[in-house]
Design an enzyme around this catalytic site. Structure first.
Site, PDB file in Angstrom:
ATOM      1  N   HIS A 337      61.225 -11.631 -67.179  1.00 37.52           N
ATOM      2  CA  HIS A 337      61.183 -11.346 -65.755  1.00 37.52           C
ATOM      3  C   HIS A 337      60.993  -9.854 -65.489  1.00 37.52           C
ATOM      4  O   HIS A 337      60.135  -9.461 -64.689  1.00 37.52           O
ATOM      5  CB  HIS A 337      62.487 -11.835 -65.117  1.00 37.52           C
ATOM      6  CG  HIS A 337      62.576 -11.637 -63.644  1.00 37.52           C
ATOM      7  ND1 HIS A 337      62.094 -12.540 -62.737  1.00 37.52           N
ATOM      8  CD2 HIS A 337      63.078 -10.613 -62.907  1.00 37.52           C
ATOM      9  CE1 HIS A 337      62.299 -12.099 -61.511  1.00 37.52           C
ATOM     10  NE2 HIS A 337      62.900 -10.923 -61.585  1.00 37.52           N
ATOM     11  N   GLU A 338      61.773  -9.030 -66.169  1.00 36.80           N
ATOM     12  CA  GLU A 338      61.700  -7.593 -65.915  1.00 36.80           C
ATOM     13  C   GLU A 338      60.386  -7.000 -66.397  1.00 36.80           C
ATOM     14  O   GLU A 338      59.828  -6.098 -65.763  1.00 36.80           O
ATOM     15  CB  GLU A 338      62.882  -6.871 -66.574  1.00 36.80           C
ATOM     16  CG  GLU A 338      64.255  -7.383 -66.168  1.00 36.80           C
ATOM     17  CD  GLU A 338      64.461  -7.426 -64.669  1.00 36.80           C
ATOM     18  OE1 GLU A 338      63.890  -6.581 -63.942  1.00 36.80           O
ATOM     19  OE2 GLU A 338      65.180  -8.322 -64.193  1.00 36.80           O
ATOM     20  N   HIS A 341      57.619  -7.489 -63.916  1.00 39.20           N
ATOM     21  CA  HIS A 341      57.689  -6.552 -62.792  1.00 39.20           C
ATOM     22  C   HIS A 341      56.923  -5.258 -63.062  1.00 39.20           C
ATOM     23  O   HIS A 341      56.584  -4.540 -62.117  1.00 39.20           O
ATOM     24  CB  HIS A 341      59.145  -6.178 -62.501  1.00 39.20           C
ATOM     25  CG  HIS A 341      59.880  -7.179 -61.683  1.00 39.20           C
ATOM     26  ND1 HIS A 341      59.465  -7.576 -60.436  1.00 39.20           N
ATOM     27  CD2 HIS A 341      61.030  -7.861 -61.920  1.00 39.20           C
ATOM     28  CE1 HIS A 341      60.321  -8.445 -59.949  1.00 39.20           C
ATOM     29  NE2 HIS A 341      61.279  -8.640 -60.832  1.00 39.20           N
ATOM     30  N   GLU A 360      57.323 -11.448 -59.112  1.00 39.44           N
ATOM     31  CA  GLU A 360      57.498 -12.724 -59.792  1.00 39.44           C
ATOM     32  C   GLU A 360      57.063 -12.646 -61.231  1.00 39.44           C
ATOM     33  O   GLU A 360      56.441 -11.701 -61.663  1.00 39.44           O
ATOM     34  CB  GLU A 360      56.744 -13.839 -59.058  1.00 39.44           C
ATOM     35  CG  GLU A 360      57.610 -14.567 -58.044  1.00 39.44           C
ATOM     36  CD  GLU A 360      58.994 -14.871 -58.569  1.00 39.44           C
ATOM     37  OE1 GLU A 360      59.172 -15.305 -59.727  1.00 39.44           O
ATOM     38  OE2 GLU A 360      59.941 -14.633 -57.806  1.00 39.44           O
TER      39      GLU A 360
END
EC number: 3.4.11.-
Length: 887
Positions: A337-338, A341, A360
């Site tokens: 997820h990170e 980004h 997302e």
């Protein structure tokens, strides 16, 4: 410097915009203070005689404005510098106007304490050989950069940053970019006079050596992803090779000495996923390096600072000596997820926080990730958005208080779920091509929702704004009600509410719903019509209802489906077949929808229990996770009804014991990830309903843990919980000792959860009267979580204890998210109309502006659960008594 109110508008004026920051920060970890200076290059867009920027909690010194346009720089001495704490701004008034088109520099000195408030530039602590040590780090999302240095602290004000860090020798300085110079602090190291004089005083009184680290200039970026840290860090190193350019970049994970051996897996995940994102977005990772820092004290789970991801210990660490599949999956998911980004959010940034959900990710394909998404993100989104007090994905943000409130599960999970629905409707290749076009169009810029829609529309030819607008701009989501008629089905959409059927004024939105109709032919083969749309209130669909069918195939749509009772039974029968044509996601979604319908009063709760019972031979762990979630919610809602609890416990034992007998307590070499996950879930579920065989085994393992320190990482949490629940003061104290000694991040979490299982009234009082004061700020919510979700005996009492200590919590957690988390956890499981009245009365005399949305959702949730209990108790008691009598 005086204090006075400034302009009331919630956005900073745009008559002046920053283009570059020369930021110098000196970290003094011994005095727990930081000092700094910033020189900000500004472009004057419109003539003005004042400069307004963000600053909070900083002492500011020597403000100076210098014009850079004339041959000889002109200095504008400011007449006043006013601070307004309420608006978190400073206003610098000048004796004469700055002309439009001018370029000027604003120079300021600043200092502040390194607090433990988990935002801005703050301190975290760790134990090294029994000695408490400190390090300093940043957390700026969403609006806390202003607590670390004066700035234009809104996403739209992108600028470049050149950072210099000053700290004691023997420590490590980290930032978004790699260092270009590091050396001994000298007179020429610091260009700003105020800071130079301040440092001269500090160094004079301190015989320890100081060093300077200068970092590369950043690309254009928003303040909320600026990051830096200073401490006694160690690192592990790897690299990846770009599939687009062939360039190799270094990757590191940093931690203090006690955690560095637990960081290898996070580093491995990072090295694997970056190339996947480069190919998916068709854009090379733009920075020279990507570091990760794990923090002992952190307000969020993790934060995607560009080039320097920072996160909590328990979401980024994995102990290879006691591997847990649950932990491994969490670390992989968070890191995925990170890293995503770094493109979707950092390269292209929301113009304002209304567009938060545009961050997302695309997670690992392993571990049946699509099913995991349904069980987590979609389930959370639909649960939160079913409240009458919900909010749209896109929320107007009048101030910083509102920004903090929309950083919730709805903004992330519903946003992700909507994009997933569009992804399945448009098709993977076209969707990803549209995202890549969007990112390239807005490289290093700011975006709004419509920019993403235009990118996808250009790749698909679909009217994406028309399709998507109501999904992001309107509150709630629909339920599609199916009525079978001659020659087909009628489908009707209405807003779904957990409190029941909506009133006319709450039911005006018409969504464009992709129905994803699954049908089965004579040969048993199924097909999905992914282009069938419901974009009106009602519609007739020709269909042979003598054959099996299902709407929302794959559970990819952000809506629920309500079938006629007869069709419900047929789908339930199909779901229970070992060779069912229904996918994992279909079976999960069907169960999730049924539970939600029962809660809203649209079907009987006993029908949910019938479906759960029909699925008792299910083999897949992810479907069992949906079964467990459904049962857990029913058990929780009736948590204070001893008769219903006894019946539910007997039913649950009968459901899970065959699984336990098959799986046993010990992992088997070479077994599937499904069985590992299912064993852990089964043991936890049976322990929560006090299955005597499971409780006996877990208590024996807890005693062994106390004697030897050995514990099975897979079921560590269940072992600790049962040890405390069925033990006494000795077992409770052992867990508190484990938490304080910070043995491992995993054991700390298990210990915190276990302490909340105590059955002793005086110990519960001690937790909330004294122990909470000694607990890390980031961990306090674990106590409330355990009492709310598992320890029903004290659930209402703990909610009252929260109100008793509310003023302390409000002061302690000012400015971060913890207070909102605690409010949600303290109240979200209550099922009493009386408690709702008591809570409402309590907050009438308090300022709730920082958490009003969370409070409203908690209160409407109490109403929905209390109504459910009132409506359905007789129904489930009747069914359970009959069922338990047959077991």
């Amino acid at each position: 410097m005086s204090s006075a109110p400034v302009a009331k508008e919630h956005r900073l004026p745009t008559n002046i915009t920053p283009t570059h920051y020369e930021l110098t920060v000196c970290t003094d970890r011994e005095s727990l203070k930081f000092y700094g200076s910033v020189v900000i290059q500004l472009s004057v867009v419109k003539e003005c005689s004042s400069i307004v920027f963000n600053s909070l909690g900083l002492e500011l010194f020597n403000p100076t404005i210098t014009s850079l346009v004339s041959a000889e720089p002109r200095v504008y001495p400011p007449s006043t510098l006013q601070l307004d704490k309420a608006s978190e701004r400073a206003i610098l008034t000048l004796p004469s106007s700055l002309p439009a088109g001018a370029t000027v520099e604003l120079s300021l000195g600043f200092e502040a304490e390194l607090t433990d408030q988990l935002n801005g530039y703050y301190r975290s602590s760790w134990k090294d050989g029994g000695k408490t040590k400190y390090y300093a780090l940043t957390h700026f999302e969403p609006t806390a950069a202003r607590r670390a240095f004066p700035c234009w602290d809104e996403p739209a004000f992108k600028a470049t940053f050149s950072l210099t860090m000053i700290a004691r020798e023997g420590t490590v300085n980290l930032a978004n970019m790699p260092p270009v110079f590091e050396g001994r602090l000298t007179n020429t190291s610091v260009p700003v006079l105020w800071l130079k004089e301040k440092l001269a005083d500090i160094v004079k009184e301190d015989d320890k050596l100081w060093k300077v680290t200068q970092f590369e200039r950043t690309p254009l970026m928003s303040t909320y992803i600026v990051a830096y840290a200073n401490g006694e860090f160690e690192y592990l190193e790897s690299s990846y090779t770009s599939p687009l350019s062939g360039k190799t970049r270094p990757l590191r994970t940093y931690a203090t000495r006690d955690l560095i051996d637990h960081m290898a897996f996070a580093l491995e995940v990072k090295s694997k996923v970056i190339p996947l994102y480069e190919k998916a977005f068709e854009i090379e990772y733009p920075l020279p390096k990507l570091d990760t820092l794990v923090a002992h004290d952190f307000d969020a789970g993790a934060m995607e600072n560009w080039g320097l991801i920072i996160g909590r210990t328990h979401v980024l660490t994995f102990d290879p000596k006691s591997p847990s599949l649950r932990t491994k999956k969490m670390v992989a998911s968070i890191m995925n997820h990170e890293v995503a980004h770094m493109w979707f959010g950092n390269i292209t940034t929301m113009q304002w926080w209304d567009y938060l959900y545009l961050n997302e990710d695309k997670i690992y394909p392993e571990w049946k990730s699509h099913s995991t998404f349904v069980a987590q993100h979609l389930a959370n989104a639909l649960q939160d958005d079913a409240s009458p007090s919900s909010h749209p994905v896109e929320v107007p943000c009048p101030n910083a208080d509102m920004i903090n409130q929309i950083f919730d599960g709805l903004s992330y999970s519903k946003g992700a779920s909507i994009l997933r629905m569009l992804y399945n409707y448009a098709g993977e290749e076209k969707f990803m091509r549209g995202v890549a076009l969007y990112l390239k169009e807005h490289l290093y810029g700011n975006s709004v929702t419509e920019d993403l829609w235009r990118g996808i529309q250009s790749a698909t030819g679909i009217d994406i704004p028309g399709f998507m607008d109501n999904w992001v701009k309107k509150i709630g989501f629909p339920v599609v009600t199916v009525t079978e008629t001659e020659g087909g089905i009628n489908v009707r959409q209405d807003r779904f509410l957990e409190t029941g059927r909506p009133a006319a004024e709450d039911n005006e939105t018409i969504w464009t719903i992709p129905l994803f109709l699954l049908t089965v032919a004579d040969d048993g083969k199924s097909k999905i019509d992914s282009q069938l749309i419901l974009d009106e209130r009602e519609k007739f669909i020709p269909l042979d209802t003598s054959r099996a069918y299902k709407l929302n195939a794959g559970t990819v749509g952000v809506y629920r489906v309500l079938y006629p009772k007869d069709r419900l039974a047929k789908i339930a029968d199909e779901a229970a077949k070992p060779d069912s044509f229904l996918s994992l996601e279909d079976r999960m979604g069907f169960l999730m929808d049924s539970l939600a319908m029962a809660k809203a009063g649209l079907m009987d709760t006993s029908d949910v229990l019938i479906l759960v019972d029909a699925l008792r031979n299910e083999k897949e762990a992810v479907v069992w996770s949906a079964i467990t979630s459904s049962l857990t919610e029913i058990i929780s809602v009736w948590g204070e009804d001893t008769k219903v609890q006894s019946l539910l416990a007997q039913f649950t034992r009968g459901l899970y014991r065959p699984l336990m007998e098959r799986l046993g307590f010990e992992s088997i070499e070479g077994e599937s990830a499904d069985d590992r996950q299912l064993r852990t879930s089964c043991i936890n579920t049976l322990s929560n309903v006090d299955d005597p065989v499971v409780v006996k085994e877990l208590r024996e393992r807890f005693d062994k843990f106390l004697a030897t320190g050995e514990i099975d990482a897979e079921i560590e949490r269940s072992i600790c919980k049962m040890g405390v629940k069925h033990g006494g003061r000795k077992e409770f104290d052992a867990m508190w000792k484990t938490v304080k000694e910070e043995t491992t991040p995993s054991l700390v979490m298990s210990g915190l959860g276990a302490m909340g299982m105590t059955q002793d009234q005086s110990t519960v009082d001690e937790i909330f009267d004294t122990i909470v004061l000694e607990t890390r700020d980031q961990d306090v919510d674990f106590f409330f979580s355990t009492f709310a979700m598992v320890n029903f005996r004290f659930r209402t009492y703990v909610a009252k204890k929260f109100l008793e200590h509310y003023d302390e919590y409000e002061k302690r957690f000012e400015g971060n998210w913890t207070l909102q988390f605690i409010i949600k956890l303290a109240f979200f499981a209550l099922s009493s109309f009386e408690m709702r009245v008591e809570i409402e009365e309590f907050f009438k005399s308090r300022d709730t502006s920082k958490f009003q949305m969370t409070l409203d959702q908690a209160l409407t949730g109490i109403t929905a659960r209390a109504a459910w209990v009132e409506r359905s108790t007789t129904d489930i008691v009747t069914w359970l008594e009959a069922k338990v009598g047959q077991q």
